[in-house]
Design an enzyme around this catalytic site. Structure first.
Site, PDB file in Angstrom:
ATOM      1  N   ASN A   1       5.125 -20.956  -2.447  1.00  9.33           N
ATOM      2  CA  ASN A   1       4.691 -22.045  -3.318  1.00  9.33           C
ATOM      3  C   ASN A   1       5.635 -23.218  -3.182  1.00  9.33           C
ATOM      4  O   ASN A   1       6.811 -23.068  -2.841  1.00  9.33           O
ATOM      5  CB  ASN A   1       4.651 -21.585  -4.784  1.00  9.33           C
ATOM      6  CG  ASN A   1       6.013 -21.619  -5.431  1.00  9.33           C
ATOM      7  OD1 ASN A   1       6.428 -22.626  -5.991  1.00  9.33           O
ATOM      8  ND2 ASN A   1       6.753 -20.526  -5.345  1.00  9.33           N
TER       9      ASN A   1
ATOM     10  N   CYS B   1      15.500 -22.241  -7.447  1.00  7.02           N
ATOM     11  CA  CYS B   1      14.294 -22.863  -6.903  1.00  7.02           C
ATOM     12  C   CYS B   1      14.633 -23.578  -5.595  1.00  7.02           C
ATOM     13  O   CYS B   1      15.473 -24.470  -5.574  1.00  7.02           O
ATOM     14  CB  CYS B   1      13.742 -23.841  -7.938  1.00  7.02           C
ATOM     15  SG  CYS B   1      12.070 -24.324  -7.575  1.00  7.02           S
TER      16      CYS B   1
ATOM     17  N   CYS C   1      -3.093  16.699  13.296  1.00  5.96           N
ATOM     18  CA  CYS C   1      -3.152  15.617  14.285  1.00  5.96           C
ATOM     19  C   CYS C   1      -4.599  15.207  14.554  1.00  5.96           C
ATOM     20  O   CYS C   1      -5.467  16.058  14.735  1.00  5.96           O
ATOM     21  CB  CYS C   1      -2.487  16.073  15.584  1.00  5.96           C
ATOM     22  SG  CYS C   1      -2.557  14.836  16.890  1.00  5.96           S
TER      23      CYS C   1
ATOM     24  N   CYS D   1      -4.815  10.278  17.836  1.00  5.57           N
ATOM     25  CA  CYS D   1      -4.933   8.828  18.023  1.00  5.57           C
ATOM     26  C   CYS D   1      -3.948   8.322  19.068  1.00  5.57           C
ATOM     27  O   CYS D   1      -4.126   7.226  19.599  1.00  5.57           O
ATOM     28  CB  CYS D   1      -4.728   8.096  16.700  1.00  5.57           C
ATOM     29  SG  CYS D   1      -3.055   8.263  16.048  1.00  5.57           S
TER      30      CYS D   1
ATOM     31  N   CYS E   1       1.659   7.712  18.095  1.00  7.89           N
ATOM     32  CA  CYS E   1       3.048   8.181  18.186  1.00  7.89           C
ATOM     33  C   CYS E   1       3.497   8.154  19.645  1.00  7.89           C
ATOM     34  O   CYS E   1       4.587   7.699  19.970  1.00  7.89           O
ATOM     35  CB  CYS E   1       3.196   9.582  17.603  1.00  7.89           C
ATOM     36  SG  CYS E   1       2.181  10.849  18.423  1.00  7.89           S
TER      37      CYS E   1
ATOM     38  N   CYS F   1      14.262  13.866  21.791  1.00 11.04           N
ATOM     39  CA  CYS F   1      14.046  13.132  20.538  1.00 11.04           C
ATOM     40  C   CYS F   1      15.384  12.778  19.881  1.00 11.04           C
ATOM     41  O   CYS F   1      16.240  13.639  19.692  1.00 11.04           O
ATOM     42  CB  CYS F   1      13.190  13.972  19.588  1.00 11.04           C
ATOM     43  SG  CYS F   1      12.923  13.205  17.976  1.00 11.04           S
TER      44      CYS F   1
ATOM     45  N   CYS G   1      14.417   8.989  15.574  1.00  9.25           N
ATOM     46  CA  CYS G   1      14.408   7.585  15.129  1.00  9.25           C
ATOM     47  C   CYS G   1      13.392   7.306  14.033  1.00  9.25           C
ATOM     48  O   CYS G   1      13.439   6.260  13.399  1.00  9.25           O
ATOM     49  CB  CYS G   1      14.180   6.662  16.319  1.00  9.25           C
ATOM     50  SG  CYS G   1      12.492   6.684  16.957  1.00  9.25           S
TER      51      CYS G   1
ATOM     52  N   CYS H   1       7.722   7.532  15.394  1.00 11.51           N
ATOM     53  CA  CYS H   1       6.433   8.230  15.485  1.00 11.51           C
ATOM     54  C   CYS H   1       5.873   8.522  14.100  1.00 11.51           C
ATOM     55  O   CYS H   1       4.683   8.362  13.841  1.00 11.51           O
ATOM     56  CB  CYS H   1       6.574   9.512  16.295  1.00 11.51           C
ATOM     57  SG  CYS H   1       7.839  10.640  15.679  1.00 11.51           S
TER      58      CYS H   1
ATOM     59  N   CYS I   1       2.291   7.074  12.575  1.00 14.20           N
ATOM     60  CA  CYS I   1       1.244   8.099  12.410  1.00 14.20           C
ATOM     61  C   CYS I   1       0.379   7.767  11.194  1.00 14.20           C
ATOM     62  O   CYS I   1       0.891   7.534  10.100  1.00 14.20           O
ATOM     63  CB  CYS I   1       1.879   9.470  12.230  1.00 14.20           C
ATOM     64  SG  CYS I   1       0.649  10.775  11.965  1.00 14.20           S
TER      65      CYS I   1
END
Lengths: 448, 422
Positions: B73, B135, B343, B346, B349, B379, B382, B385, B389
Site C-alpha cells: 500500500n 511507515c 506415492c 508425480c 521429488c 541423501c 536437505c 523432496c 511432494c
C-alpha cells in the site's frame, strides 16, 4: 410406428446438439484449473497421449498467461489438438492417468484446458508455424482426414509442397463426417482444416477419389512420394436375414447424413435398435434419441465389462435415456411390407476368453424379440479392401501393410492411420500422419 | 477450553488478536464491525500530521493463482480530521468497553506536536498509544515514519518526548527497513517505551503492468515504493521478532507481533517466538473481519490439544530453539524416505533432487507411472523432496545419526575432521 424426419422444433435441435463438453465460460476457470496441475515430471498424461503432447508445459503456459505458447506446445505435437480436445476419449488417455486419480481426486481437466488454448488460436488465426525454405519436393496425400492433414502439415513445415486428394467435398475425415455432432460442429471442423492449411504449401483437391478420379500410378509418377490416409469406412455387415429391409441403416451412413444435412431432414424411428457398443454405436444411439426417437435400445453380445466404449460414453447414452440389452446377438430382422418390425436376437452367455482377452459370447439357443421400426448397425468398420487390392498394395484383410520405414510394398508410397491400424482414435491417426511425414522426409531428402 | 484472555501491559482483551493500525481501523463504522465480529482490540489508524491520500493505493502480488500472496500500500496515515477520529474513538470505547483500544500516533517532528497528540489521545480514554516509526512511504520524505525508526537516536528522542506526558502504556512500532531492529529497539526502551511492536511494512515494488509498463499501484501513470505485507512477509517478521526476543535488553518488554498473520497457526508461531499478542491487517482486508472466528477457535483447540491453559504458557517457548549456526549438531543426519503406498508418482521429488540437489532419488521407468526410491547413501537430508511432494507424509525424513555425540562446527574444526569428499 414409423420412421420420420422433422420430429422436433428448431430450438430443440439446437439444445440437443449443443456442445456436450462446454468450454470454460471465463478465463478465470482456466487459470484456477491450470494452477491445480502439479506439473509432474515425466508426466503420465504425456506418456498416455498417442501424440505425446507436453501436457504439464501447455497447462503451466496457461497459468502463466502465455496462451500463445500453450497453443504452440499443443499443435507442435498434435496439429488437430483443437478437435482432439473435443473428441478424444481422455478418460482412457491423459485424464485417466492423471496422478490426482491416485488421490481419489478429480483429474485435471486436460481436454478442457487444451480446448481453451487451441480454440483461441483457431478463432484468432494465430500464425504459430513458419515453413522452412522450399525443398523443391512435392508429395501427394490421399485423404484429408486426421492422418493426411497431420502428415501434410508436418511436410509443409519442412518446406515440402503437398497436394491432398480428398474424395469428399470437405476436409477433416471422420472428425467432420463420423463423430457425434454434439462433440464437434461442422463449422469447427471447417475452421480446423482451414487453420491447418493456413501454413501454406497445402493444396486440397476435393471430390478426387483414388481409383476413380486419380490412379496410384499417376501419383507415383507426378510426386516425389505418396501418403495414404484413406481411413476405413465400410460398415461391417451383420450377415443375417432381413438386413436389406427398409429401416435398416449402418451407423456410418447415419452419422454421415446427420453431419452433412440439417437435423430436421434426418429420419429416425420411434423405436430404434442400435447394434454394437463401440464409440460409433454410442454416437448413433445418443443422436437417434436427440433427433427425437422415443425408444433407443443398444444391443451388445457381451456384458458391460467387455464393452469397447468407455464408461463416460456409456454414461452419456444412459443419461440420454437409451436402454441396453446385454448378451444379445442379432439373429434376424423381421419386416412387414418391406419395412422393419422386429429384431430377433439370440441370448448369449460368456464363454472362454478370445484373442482380445475378453470372454467370448456363446449362443444359449434361446431368443428374444424386440419391436422396432429402425435398426442401426454399428458392428464395426472394415477397410477399403477392394481399393487396396486394386492398387496392388500388400495388405491383411484390407489393412495396408508397412515395412519398418512405414513404406508400403509400392515404391515411395507410405500410409498411416485407420487404413493401416483398422480403426483407432483421431489422435492415433494424427500420430501416424506425423510418423509418415518423418518417413517421407527421410525418403525424399535422403537423410536416413 | 483454554483461556484466550490477553493482558498486554495491563491492557486487557478477550483474545490476543488486535487489528493493526491500518485502513480497517480508521473509523468508527469499521471498528464497531470488528468488535461485533469478535476482535480483541484495535490499534486505531495513525493520527497526527495532516495528509491527503491518493488514488490508487494498493497493489498485490499473486502466486500460483492465489491472489494477494503479498500485498502493498501507498496509503498514508489517517487523512480524516483529528477531531472526528477522537470523537469516534470515545464512542467505540463506550460501546465496547471490554476491548483494547490503542491509538497509533505520528506527530510532526517536534516536542510540542508530540505532547499535544499524546495528551489529546489520552483524553479519549484510550488504553494505550502505539508510536508509528515504521511507515515506509510518504511520511518518510517529511522526516517521519520509518525515517524516525531507522535512526535509533531520533527514535529515542521522540520516545523521550512522548514519555514526558504519557500516562497510558506506550508501544513503539519498529520498521523492518533496517538490517537489524535491535539498535532501535534498545534505544526506545532506554527512552522509556513500555513495549515494542513489529514489523511495519517493507518497502517494495509488487509488479509492473506489462501493457502500460507502469509499476503497481498506478497513480496517474506513476508509482512509488509501497509498504509490503501479507503472507509473504511472515518469515521476515518472525526473524526480526526473534532477534528482539533473544536480545537481553529488548526482551525485557512485551512485544506485539505483526507481519502477514493469516491463520491461527501464524499467530501461534509469533507467540512461540516471543510475541505476547498479535496484530492482523492484510488477512482481514482480503477476507473480512469474520476470520477472527477461526483465529480464536484454532488457537483454542491447539492449546487444548497441547495442554496450555493460558497464553503465557506458550509465549516464547521456541525462542531458545533458534541458535547460532556454529551450535548446530553436525552428527545429526536425516535421510528421506518415500512411502510407496502414498506415492502418486508425480516425480516432483525426483526432478527437484536430480536437477537442483544431490541426485539422491532413483527412478524406475514405468508406463504410465514411474517408481521413485531414495538412494540413502547419497541423501544429505536437505528436505527439498519433502517440500515439493504434494502428498502429506508421503516423504518423511528419518534420523540416521552420523555419530552418537553432539558435535558442532567449532569442535569439528578443532579436531581437524575431514570435509565431504564429493
Amino acid at each position: 410406428m414409423a420412421i420420420q424426419s422433422n420430429r422436433l422444433s428448431t430450438e430443440e435441435y439446437v439444445v440437443n446438439f449443443s456442445d456436450v463438453h462446454p468450454p470454460f465460460d471465463h478465463p478465470e476457470g482456466a487459470i484456477i484449473e491450470s494452477n491445480r496441475c502439479l506439473n509432474c515430471y515425466d508426466a503420465p498424461c504425456t506418456k498416455s497421449c498417442p501424440t505425446s503432447i507436453d501436457v504439464p508445459l501447455f497447462i503451466k503456459q496457461i497459468a502463466s498467461g502465455n496462451i500463445k505458447g500453450s497453443a504452440k506446445t499443443i499443435f507442435t505435437s498434435n496439429i488437430m489438438g483443437g478437435g482432439c480436445s473435443k473428441v478424444c476419449p481422455v478418460e482412457k488417455l491423459c485424464e485417466g492417468v492423471c496422478v490426482y486419480n491416485l488421490l481419489e481426486e478429480e483429474p485435471i481437466s486436460i481436454a478442457k484446458l487444451q480446448r481453451y488454448s487451441t480454440e483461441k488460436a483457431i478463432t484468432e488465426k494465430w500464425k504459430l508455424f513458419e515453413r522452412k525454405p522450399s525443398t523443391g519436393k512435392k508429395v501427394a496425400v490421399v485423404g484429408a482426414g486426421p492422418a493426411g492433414l497431420a502428415c501434410a502439415h508436418a511436410l509443409s513445415r519442412e518446406g515440402v509442397d503437398v497436394t491432398i486428394f480428398e474424395k469428399d467435398n470437405k476436409g477433416g475425415g471422420l472428425m467432420t463426417y463420423g463423430v457425434a455432432a454434439y462433440k464437434v460442429s461442422p463449422e469447427f471442423c471447417q475452421d480446423e482444416v482451414d487453420y491447418i492449411t493456413s501454413i501454406g504449401g497445402i493444396d486440397i483437391q476435393y471430390n478426387k477419389e483414388l481409383g476413380k478420379d486419380i490412379s496410384m500410378t499417376e501419383l507415383q509418377l507426378d510426386y516425389d512420394a505418396v501418403f495414404l490416409g484413406i481411413g476405413v469406412g465400410i460398415a461391417r455387415e451383420l450377415a443375417i436375414p432381413g438386413e436389406s429391409l427398409s429401416g435398416v441403416v449402418d451407423a456410418i451412413s447415419f452419422i454421415y447424413d446427420l453431419r452433412t444435412n440439417d437435423y430436421s431432414r434426418i429420419q429416425v424411428g420411434d423405436k430404434v435398435a442400435v447394434i454394437g457398443m463401440g464409440m460409433t454405436a454410442i454416437d448413433a444411439a445418443t443422436q437417434s434419441k436427440r433427433l427425437g426417437a422415443k425408444e433407443v435400445t443398444m444391443i451388445y453380445r457381451r456384458t458391460e465389462n467387455e464393452k469397447p466404449c468407455t464408461d463416460v460414453e456409456l454414461a452419456l447414452a444412459r443419461l440420454d435415456g437409451c436402454s441396453f440389452i446385454w448378451l444379445a446377438s442379432p439373429k434376424e430382422i423381421v419386416g412387414e411390407n418391406g419395412k422393419v418390425t422386429k429384431l430377433i436376437c439370440s441370448k448369449m452367455k460368456l464363454g472362454e476368453p478370445d484373442a482380445s482377452g475378453r470372454r467370448s459370447p456363446v449362443d444359449t439357443g434361446e431368443t428374444i424379440s424386440i419391436d422396432v421400426d429402425m435398426v442401426i448397425k454399428a458392428a464395426g468398420q472394415i477397410p477399403f479392401e477392394d481399393l487396396v487390392n486394386e492398387t496392388k498394395l500388400e495388405n491383411k484383410t484390407g489393412k495396408i501393410s508397412l515395412d519398418i520405414n512405414r513404406e508400403t510394398n509400392l515404391k515411395g508410397v507410405f500410409a498411416g492411420g485407420d487404413c493401416v491400424n483398422g480403426g483407432k482414435e483421431v489422435v492415433d491417426a494424427v500420430q501416424a500422419g506425423k510418423d509418415g511425414a518423418v518417413a517421407i522426409l527421410n525418403y525424399i531428402l535422403g537423410n536416413t | 477450553m483454554a483461556n484466550l484472555n490477553s493482558n498486554f501491559l495491563g491492557i486487557k482483551s478477550p483474545n490476543p488478536f488486535w487489528l493493526a493500525s491500518a485502513p480497517p481501523t480508521d473509523k468508527k463504522i469499521n471498528v464497531l464491525r470488528a468488535f461485533e465480529a469478535g476482535w480483541g482490540g484495535v490499534v486505531w489508524k495513525t493520527l497526527g500530521s495532516q495528509v491527503k491520500n491518493v488514488s490508487s493505493r494498493y497493489s498485490a502480488m499473486s502466486y500460483g493463482g492465489r491472489r494477494a500472496a503479498g500485498f502493498n500500500n501507498i496509503e498514508l496515515i489517517s487523512d480524516r480530521p483529528l477531531e472526528i477520529n477522537l470523537k469516534e474513538i470515545v464512542e467505540c470505547l463506550k460501546e465496547f468497553p471490554d476491548r483494547a483500544m490503542i491509538v497509533s500516533l505520528m506527530a510532526d517532528n517536534d516536542r510540542k506536536s508530540w505532547h499535544d497528540m499524546v495528551k489529546r489521545t489520552q483524553d479519549t480514554g484510550a488504553h494505550g498509544i502505539e508510536l508509528n516509526f515504521g511507515c515506509p512511504h510518504g511520511m518518510v520524505e517529511r522526516g517521519m515514519g520509518a525515517s524516525v525508526g531507522q535512526d535509533p537516536q531520533i527514535a529515542k528522542m521522540v520516545v523521550e518526548w512522548v514519555m514526558e506526558v504519557a500516562q497510558i502504556p506506550v508501544i513503539t512500532k519498529l520498521t523492518p527497513n533496517v538490517h537489524s531492529v535491535v539498535p532501535a529497539g534498545r534505544a526506545v526502551i532506554e527512552a522509556g517505551t513500555n513495549a515494542l511492536s513489529l514489523i511495519n511494512t517493507i518497502q517494495s515494488v509488487t509488479g509492473i503492468d506489462l501493457d502500460t509498463l507502469v509499476p503497481n499501484p498506478n497513480v496517474g501513470g506513476q508509482s512509488v515504493f509501497g509498504g509490503y505485507c501479507g503472507p509473504a512477509v511472515k518469515p521476515i517478521a518472525l526473524k526480526f521478532l526473534t532477534t528482539l526476543a533473544q536480545d537481553d535488553y529488548t526482551n525485557k518488554v512485551p512485544i506485539s507481533g505483526i507481519g502477514g498473520i493469516t491463520t491461527w497457526k501464524d499467530a501461534v508461531e509469533f507467540m512461540l517466538l516471543g510475541a505476547s499478542n498479535v496484530q492482523v491487517c492484510t488477512a482481514a482486508m482480503i477476507s473480512g473481519f469474520k476470520i477472527i472466528t477461526d483465529l480464536c477457535d484454532g488457537m483454542n483447540n491447539w492449546m487444548d490439544d497441547k495442554g496450555y491453559a493460558t497464553l503465557d504458557d506458550f509465549v516464547g517457548l521456541s525462542v531458545p530453539k533458534i541458535t547460532r549456526w556454529e551450535e548446530l549438531d553436525i552428527n545429526f543426519h536425516i535421510v528421506a524416505n518415500i512411502n510407496q503406498d502414498k506415492c502418486i508418482h508425480c516425480g516432483l521429488c525426483y526432478i527437484a533432487c536430480e536437477d537442483t540437489s544431490h541426485q539422491s532419488i532413483a527412478i524406475e521407468k514405468g508406463n504410465p507411472y514411474n517408481t521413485y526410491t531414495i538412494k540413502e547413501e547419497e541423501c544429505v537430508g536437505c528436505n527439498l523432496c519433502k517440500i515439493v511432494c504434494p502428498v502429506n507424509d508421503c516423504i518423511t525424513m528419518e534420523e540416521h545419526r552420523k555419530g552418537d555425540e553432539y558435535l558442532n562446527w567449532t569442535e569439528f574444526q578443532k579436531r581437524g575432521l575431514p570435509l565431504n569428499d564429493h
